[in-house]
Design a protein around this motif. Structure first.
Motif, PDB file in Angstrom:
ATOM      1  N   CYS A  79       0.896  -1.252  -0.038  1.00 34.19           N
ATOM      2  CA  CYS A  79       0.104  -0.255  -0.060  1.00 34.19           C
ATOM      3  C   CYS A  79       0.879   1.135  -0.003  1.00 34.19           C
ATOM      4  O   CYS A  79       0.616   2.184   0.600  1.00 34.19           O
ATOM      5  CB  CYS A  79      -0.947  -0.042   1.336  1.00 34.19           C
ATOM      6  SG  CYS A  79      -2.018  -1.137   1.311  1.00 34.19           S
ATOM      7  N   ILE A 119      -0.241   2.914  -5.156  1.00 34.88           N
ATOM      8  CA  ILE A 119      -1.667   2.155  -4.865  1.00 34.88           C
ATOM      9  C   ILE A 119      -2.771   3.409  -5.304  1.00 34.88           C
ATOM     10  O   ILE A 119      -3.639   3.308  -5.667  1.00 34.88           O
ATOM     11  CB  ILE A 119      -1.735   1.820  -3.581  1.00 34.88           C
ATOM     12  CG1 ILE A 119      -3.057   0.867  -3.595  1.00 34.88           C
ATOM     13  CG2 ILE A 119      -2.191   2.834  -2.422  1.00 34.88           C
ATOM     14  CD1 ILE A 119      -3.319   0.075  -2.229  1.00 34.88           C
ATOM     15  N   TYR A 171      -3.662   3.099  -8.891  1.00 35.25           N
ATOM     16  CA  TYR A 171      -4.532   2.040  -9.020  1.00 35.25           C
ATOM     17  C   TYR A 171      -6.081   2.276  -8.654  1.00 35.25           C
ATOM     18  O   TYR A 171      -7.014   1.705  -9.111  1.00 35.25           O
ATOM     19  CB  TYR A 171      -3.879   0.665  -8.516  1.00 35.25           C
ATOM     20  CG  TYR A 171      -2.938   0.158  -9.313  1.00 35.25           C
ATOM     21  CD1 TYR A 171      -2.896  -0.669 -10.310  1.00 35.25           C
ATOM     22  CD2 TYR A 171      -1.312   0.499  -9.136  1.00 35.25           C
ATOM     23  CE1 TYR A 171      -1.891  -1.368 -11.119  1.00 35.25           C
ATOM     24  CE2 TYR A 171      -0.437  -0.005  -9.941  1.00 35.25           C
ATOM     25  CZ  TYR A 171      -0.557  -0.755 -11.002  1.00 35.25           C
ATOM     26  OH  TYR A 171       0.236  -1.568 -11.786  1.00 35.25           O
ATOM     27  N   LEU A 172      -6.232   2.624  -7.298  1.00 31.50           N
ATOM     28  CA  LEU A 172      -7.574   3.042  -6.928  1.00 31.50           C
ATOM     29  C   LEU A 172      -8.083   3.886  -7.659  1.00 31.50           C
ATOM     30  O   LEU A 172      -9.555   3.610  -7.849  1.00 31.50           O
ATOM     31  CB  LEU A 172      -7.156   3.440  -5.219  1.00 31.50           C
ATOM     32  CG  LEU A 172      -6.444   2.546  -4.234  1.00 31.50           C
ATOM     33  CD1 LEU A 172      -6.322   3.322  -2.896  1.00 31.50           C
ATOM     34  CD2 LEU A 172      -7.141   1.474  -4.156  1.00 31.50           C
ATOM     35  N   PHE A 204      -9.575   1.602 -10.213  1.00 32.00           N
ATOM     36  CA  PHE A 204     -10.608   0.586  -9.758  1.00 32.00           C
ATOM     37  C   PHE A 204     -12.051   1.298  -9.648  1.00 32.00           C
ATOM     38  O   PHE A 204     -12.727   0.427  -9.926  1.00 32.00           O
ATOM     39  CB  PHE A 204     -10.052   0.296  -8.515  1.00 32.00           C
ATOM     40  CG  PHE A 204      -9.204  -1.314  -8.514  1.00 32.00           C
ATOM     41  CD1 PHE A 204      -9.387  -2.334  -7.963  1.00 32.00           C
ATOM     42  CD2 PHE A 204      -8.204  -1.090  -9.352  1.00 32.00           C
ATOM     43  CE1 PHE A 204      -8.443  -3.441  -8.059  1.00 32.00           C
ATOM     44  CE2 PHE A 204      -7.205  -2.198  -9.724  1.00 32.00           C
ATOM     45  CZ  PHE A 204      -7.432  -3.471  -9.059  1.00 32.00           C
ATOM     46  N   ARG A 205     -12.012   2.442  -9.253  1.00 30.97           N
ATOM     47  CA  ARG A 205     -13.322   2.923  -8.970  1.00 30.97           C
ATOM     48  C   ARG A 205     -14.120   3.079 -10.428  1.00 30.97           C
ATOM     49  O   ARG A 205     -15.325   3.400 -10.152  1.00 30.97           O
ATOM     50  CB  ARG A 205     -13.178   4.448  -8.406  1.00 30.97           C
ATOM     51  CG  ARG A 205     -12.440   4.517  -7.051  1.00 30.97           C
ATOM     52  CD  ARG A 205     -12.216   5.882  -6.309  1.00 30.97           C
ATOM     53  NE  ARG A 205     -11.482   5.723  -5.186  1.00 30.97           N
ATOM     54  CZ  ARG A 205     -12.048   5.363  -4.136  1.00 30.97           C
ATOM     55  NH1 ARG A 205     -13.248   5.164  -3.784  1.00 30.97           N
ATOM     56  NH2 ARG A 205     -11.316   5.583  -2.669  1.00 30.97           N
ATOM     57  N   LEU A 225     -12.184  -4.630  -5.884  1.00 30.16           N
ATOM     58  CA  LEU A 225     -11.402  -4.727  -5.032  1.00 30.16           C
ATOM     59  C   LEU A 225     -11.864  -5.200  -3.599  1.00 30.16           C
ATOM     60  O   LEU A 225     -13.065  -4.482  -3.187  1.00 30.16           O
ATOM     61  CB  LEU A 225     -10.699  -3.261  -4.555  1.00 30.16           C
ATOM     62  CG  LEU A 225      -9.680  -3.091  -3.741  1.00 30.16           C
ATOM     63  CD1 LEU A 225      -8.330  -4.128  -3.854  1.00 30.16           C
ATOM     64  CD2 LEU A 225      -9.053  -1.850  -3.578  1.00 30.16           C
ATOM     65  N   VAL A 237      -6.850  -5.537   1.178  1.00 34.72           N
ATOM     66  CA  VAL A 237      -5.730  -4.995   1.017  1.00 34.72           C
ATOM     67  C   VAL A 237      -4.626  -5.457   2.069  1.00 34.72           C
ATOM     68  O   VAL A 237      -5.256  -5.596   3.282  1.00 34.72           O
ATOM     69  CB  VAL A 237      -5.631  -3.348   0.926  1.00 34.72           C
ATOM     70  CG1 VAL A 237      -6.154  -2.620  -0.223  1.00 34.72           C
ATOM     71  CG2 VAL A 237      -6.306  -2.675   2.182  1.00 34.72           C
ATOM     72  N   VAL A 284      -6.106   2.660   3.639  1.00 34.52           N
ATOM     73  CA  VAL A 284      -6.676   2.554   2.306  1.00 34.52           C
ATOM     74  C   VAL A 284      -8.309   1.854   2.611  1.00 34.52           C
ATOM     75  O   VAL A 284      -9.229   2.403   2.134  1.00 34.52           O
ATOM     76  CB  VAL A 284      -5.890   1.251   1.542  1.00 34.52           C
ATOM     77  CG1 VAL A 284      -6.663   1.071   0.332  1.00 34.52           C
ATOM     78  CG2 VAL A 284      -4.524   2.120   1.290  1.00 34.52           C
ATOM     79  N   TYR A 331     -11.946   3.273   1.175  1.00 29.80           N
ATOM     80  CA  TYR A 331     -12.524   2.745  -0.034  1.00 29.80           C
ATOM     81  C   TYR A 331     -13.625   1.641   0.583  1.00 29.80           C
ATOM     82  O   TYR A 331     -13.284   0.845   0.979  1.00 29.80           O
ATOM     83  CB  TYR A 331     -11.126   1.910  -0.815  1.00 29.80           C
ATOM     84  CG  TYR A 331     -11.698   1.404  -2.115  1.00 29.80           C
ATOM     85  CD1 TYR A 331     -10.920   1.972  -3.460  1.00 29.80           C
ATOM     86  CD2 TYR A 331     -12.769   0.348  -2.436  1.00 29.80           C
ATOM     87  CE1 TYR A 331     -11.183   1.733  -4.578  1.00 29.80           C
ATOM     88  CE2 TYR A 331     -12.819   0.258  -3.851  1.00 29.80           C
ATOM     89  CZ  TYR A 331     -12.106   0.650  -4.944  1.00 29.80           C
ATOM     90  OH  TYR A 331     -12.508   0.383  -6.080  1.00 29.80           O
ATOM     91  N   VAL A 336     -13.810  -2.636   1.347  1.00 32.60           N
ATOM     92  CA  VAL A 336     -12.532  -3.207   1.176  1.00 32.60           C
ATOM     93  C   VAL A 336     -12.130  -3.440   2.849  1.00 32.60           C
ATOM     94  O   VAL A 336     -12.285  -2.560   3.625  1.00 32.60           O
ATOM     95  CB  VAL A 336     -11.613  -2.377   0.538  1.00 32.60           C
ATOM     96  CG1 VAL A 336     -10.195  -2.822   0.819  1.00 32.60           C
ATOM     97  CG2 VAL A 336     -12.059  -2.204  -1.046  1.00 32.60           C
TER      98      VAL A 336
END
Length: 370
Positions: free
Chosen positions: A12, A16, A19-20, A23-24, A31, A34, A45, A49, A52
Motif C-alpha cells: 500500500c 496504490i 490503481y485505486l 478501480f473506482r 477490490l 488490501v 486504504v 474505499y 474493502v
C-alpha cells in the motif's frame, strides 16, 4: 463480462493511489482486500474505499474471495509474493519488473503454468491511446517498413525528489531496470520482439545526496551504473537505440521516435497513457499530429488488469507475463553486454500483443485477437 474479477492488493505504498483511481471506474474489477507489512497503511486504504477490508498478507493470500493478487511490493519481493499467490490458486498481476532477476521471473511463469492461473505485469501504459495510436500508424503503413527507433529517458536522479531513494542505486535498481520497462515494452509493442542487444554503461559519482524529506542532506551509496545505453536488434530487422540515464540533466529529444522508409513518428512518453503522435511523411513540409485512433480512452494504471480479466482463458493477456519476461531479459542482457563488451543474444521471444481498438473500458471490452 459476468461477475467482476475480485482483487486483493499486497503493498500500500504511494503507487496504490493511481490503481485505486482506476478501480473506482473499472466495472470489471472489484477490490475486496488490501494488505501491507505496515498494517496502518492498509487500514488507511480500507477506510477510504468502501467494501474493502485490511488484512495481513497471509490472510489476503488465503482469502476465498480473492481471485487475483495485485502485487505492489518492492521489486525484491515481487517473485516471493507472486509464488505464494500462485500456490494459493490465484492469478497475479505485478508492478514492473516481473521479478528482480530473470531466474526468479522464470519460476513465477513456470509455477503459474502448472497451476493454470494467469500472470500479468505492468507497464500497461502501452494500452492507452498514445502508444496504440502510434502502433496503428505503423501497422497501417504510414511510415512504410520500420527501420529504426530511438528511446531516451534523461534525469539527474530520483534522489532530488524521492525521500528514500536508496533502492534506485542498489542492485536491481538503476535507470534501466527502473524506467526501462516502459520504453522497452513500448518498443516491443511497436516493432516486435528483440533477438540481440549490445550495451554500454557508466556512472558519474559514487554517492547521491537526498534533496527532500526528513533525510534531506543525507548521502546514499551508488553501487550500480546510472547511465545505460545500447542497441536492440528486433527480429523484424529494425534497430532501436536506448538511452536511460540518472546522470544527464535533460533531453530535448522526444521520448521515442520511430523511423521508416516513408516517414517518421514522434511517440509520446511511454510512462503516460496518452499524448500526441506526430508524423512527418516523406515529401511533407511539416509535422502532422495524428488523430487518436486506437487504445483505451482515459486509461490509468490497472487497466492491464481489466484487460486480463477480459482475456479468454488460455490466451496471453496483452500486459502479460510472457511480454514482461522478454522485456526483463532484454534489460538484463543489456547490462551483461555492458559488463562484457560483447553482443548478447535474447533466448526468449514473444508475439506482439494484439492491438487495442479505440474504446472505453467499462461495460464492454474488445476481445483479444488470436
Amino acid at each position: 463480462m459476468g461477475e467482476p474479477l475480485k482483487v486483493g492488493i499486497v503493498g500500500c505504498g504511494a503507487i496504490i493511489a493511481q490503481y485505486l483511481a482506476s478501480f473506482r471506474k473499472l466495472e470489471g474489477l472489484q477490490l475486496v482486500a488490501v494488505a501491507d507489512l505496515d498494517p496502518a497503511r492498509a487500514q488507511a486504504v480500507a477506510e477510504e474505499y468502501e467494501g474493502v477490508r485490511a488484512v495481513s498478507v497471509d490472510e489476503l493470500l488465503g482469502a476465498d474471495d480473492v481471485e487475483l493478487v495485485l502485487n505492489l511490493t518492492i521489486p525484491a519481493a515481487h517473485a516471493d509474493v507472486a509464488l505464494k499467490a500462485i500456490a494459493a490458486g490465484k492469478s497475479v498481476y505485478g508492478e514492473k519488473p516481473l521479478a528482480a532477476t530473470l531466474a526468479e521471473a522464470r519460476t513465477v511463469l513456470d509455477a503459474a503454468r502448472e497451476a493454470g492461473v494467469a500472470v500479468g505485469c505492468a507497464p500497461d501504459t502501452v494500452l492507452g491511446t498514445g502508444i496504440q495510436t502510434a502502433r496503428k500508424a505503423i501497422d497501417d503503413g504510414l511510415i512504410g517498413a520500420p527501420i529504426s527507433a530511438s528511446a531516451t529517458m534523461a534525469t539527474p536522479g530520483h534522489e532530488r525528489w524521492h525521500p528514500n531513494p536508496d533502492f534506485y542505486y542498489q542492485p536491481g535498481g538503476g535507470p534501466l531496470l527502473d524506467m526501462g520497462p516502459y520504453y522497452v515494452t513500448a518498443l516491443v509493442t511497436l516493432l516486435g520482439p528483440v533477438i540481440s542487444v549490445i550495451g554500454a554503461a557508466s556512472h558519474t559519482r559514487n554517492q547521491r545526496t537526498i534533496g527532500s524529506g526528513p533525510r534531506q542532506g543525507e548521502t546514499v551509496p551508488v553501487s550500480v551504473d546510472s547511465h545505460v545505453t545500447g542497441v536492440l536488434v528486433h527480429a523484424s530487422g529494425a534497430l532501436s537505440t536506448l538511452l536511460m540515464s540518472f546522470d544527464a540533466v535533460k533531453s530535448m529529444s522526444p521520448s521515442i521516435e520511430v523511423h521508416g522508409e516513408h516517414g517518421s513518428l514522434v511517440v509520446p512518453d511511454p510512462n503516460r497513457f496518452d499524448g500526441d503522435v506526430r508524423l512527418f511523411a516523406l515529401g511533407a513540409e511539416d509535422w502532422e499530429t495524428l488523430p487518436v485512433s486506437a487504445g483505451y480512452l482515459d486509461a490509468g494504471r490497472g487497466f492491464g488488469i481489466a484487460d486480463l480479466a477480459a482475456t479468454p482463458q488460455g490466451q496471453e493477456p496483452r500486459a502479460g507475463g510472457a511480454l514482461a519476461y522478454h522485456v526483463l531479459e532484454v534489460m538484463e542482457s543489456l547490462l551483461e553486454s555492458a559488463r562484457t563488451g560483447t553482443a548478447v543474444g535474447i533466448s526468449s521471444t514473444v508475439n506482439r500483443p494484439a492491438p487495442v481498438e479505440l474504446s472505453r473500458l467499462g461495460t464492454e471490452v474488445p476481445a483479444v485477437q488470436a
